[in-house]
Scaffold this active site. Structure first.
Site, PDB file in Angstrom:
ATOM      1  N   PRO E   2      40.848  38.250  46.310  1.00 58.26           N
ATOM      2  CA  PRO E   2      41.296  39.623  46.039  1.00 58.26           C
ATOM      3  C   PRO E   2      41.426  40.449  47.326  1.00 58.26           C
ATOM      4  O   PRO E   2      40.808  40.139  48.355  1.00 58.26           O
ATOM      5  CB  PRO E   2      40.175  40.207  45.169  1.00 58.26           C
ATOM      6  CG  PRO E   2      39.320  39.053  44.767  1.00 58.26           C
ATOM      7  CD  PRO E   2      39.476  38.017  45.829  1.00 58.26           C
ATOM      8  N   TYR E   3      42.236  41.470  47.197  1.00 54.81           N
ATOM      9  CA  TYR E   3      42.382  42.469  48.254  1.00 54.81           C
ATOM     10  C   TYR E   3      42.161  43.836  47.610  1.00 54.81           C
ATOM     11  O   TYR E   3      42.803  44.156  46.606  1.00 54.81           O
ATOM     12  CB  TYR E   3      43.792  42.401  48.849  1.00 54.81           C
ATOM     13  CG  TYR E   3      44.102  43.559  49.763  1.00 54.81           C
ATOM     14  CD1 TYR E   3      43.653  43.561  51.079  1.00 54.81           C
ATOM     15  CD2 TYR E   3      44.806  44.663  49.307  1.00 54.81           C
ATOM     16  CE1 TYR E   3      43.907  44.640  51.912  1.00 54.81           C
ATOM     17  CE2 TYR E   3      45.066  45.746  50.134  1.00 54.81           C
ATOM     18  CZ  TYR E   3      44.618  45.718  51.434  1.00 54.81           C
ATOM     19  OH  TYR E   3      44.866  46.793  52.260  1.00 54.81           O
TER      20      TYR E   3
END
Lengths: 66, 66, 66, 66, 66, 66
Positions: E2-3
């Site tokens: 994830p970012y």
């Protein structure tokens, strides 16, 4: 009035899991920085695995190798 | 050469309304800052109501309560 | 509950001009889509001209050529 | 640990082309700045032509005029 | 992988608080979605109060009224 | 008319290196997708190492451990 954008690959996150992310992040900002939940926005983007790269390869390719 | 990103919930904005947002924002940047419309980009993201949270709840849930 | 991000080069926009952008975009979203101003966020990013490229060149270089 | 977001209009980019963008950008960051590919993320967003504006008009409209 | 991008107003968040946000969000994504912390990125943007608007006014103005 | 946002940690990238990123990404989009460089935007964000987390820790902390 924080704004949080969470990008994850589109691999079946459920409505309940997305709700948990929204409430969890909103709670974290309240605890750590005292931010008002009423003006905390969370936007989740689900990205196709073809459109996300890491290490120079798409996640689609990486998933095949595992 | 401004770049503008507008995020709204996906709740039926029409092509005409999106065109109005694009021309309105582009005009605003020209009026206020003298920016050249030719190099003004506007990108509209429509976000599912499950994926947008405010006050720790998804917009899907908030819409039910109203 | 829209979120708008405006990116411009850092070239001296005043506090008044930034206020005009904020109120102008917020008003536009109310007019076009009926969005509530109270939950409309606008974030302005001012980007160094070295860090913005167009046509393969930084704006710093482009400004020298004009 | 760079993060790169590429936004293009949704006009038929193939899986192979997206893979080329991912590997190309990752390689560029390694060459120019010595960044480790393993922690380089690339996210590609494909945006509907109705939702992308330039010069105050949507790309849908611009494509018709050409 | 994830970012997460967290945008807050620049009003004195400490290094410790920012560290708490980073570890908290990373832990949340692991708990809720099983995401690997090693490939979870968190980027915090601190935005000047002149550059953040809500309800059509900058946060600088809103702070004066309180 | 692509828009590319490159986020890197603020650790001394030079003007020349940033120019190389701008021209390299612009060229890549032209080669792979035939995109017109004149309407290709590249925005580089340099993020303080305190504000970037990976694996639940800030890059500032990670740099100390190496």
């Amino acid at each position: 009035m924080p704004y949080v954008n969470i990008k994850i690959t589109r691999e079946g996150a459920t409505t309940e899991q997305k709700q948990e992310l929204i409430s969890g992040v909103t709670g974290l900002l309240q605890e750590v920085l005292g931010k008002n939940p009423k003006t905390t926005f969370v936007v989740i983007d689900e990205v196709d695995t073809d459109n996300w790269g890491i290490g120079g390869e798409s996640v689609t390719e990486l998933r095949k190798q595992t």
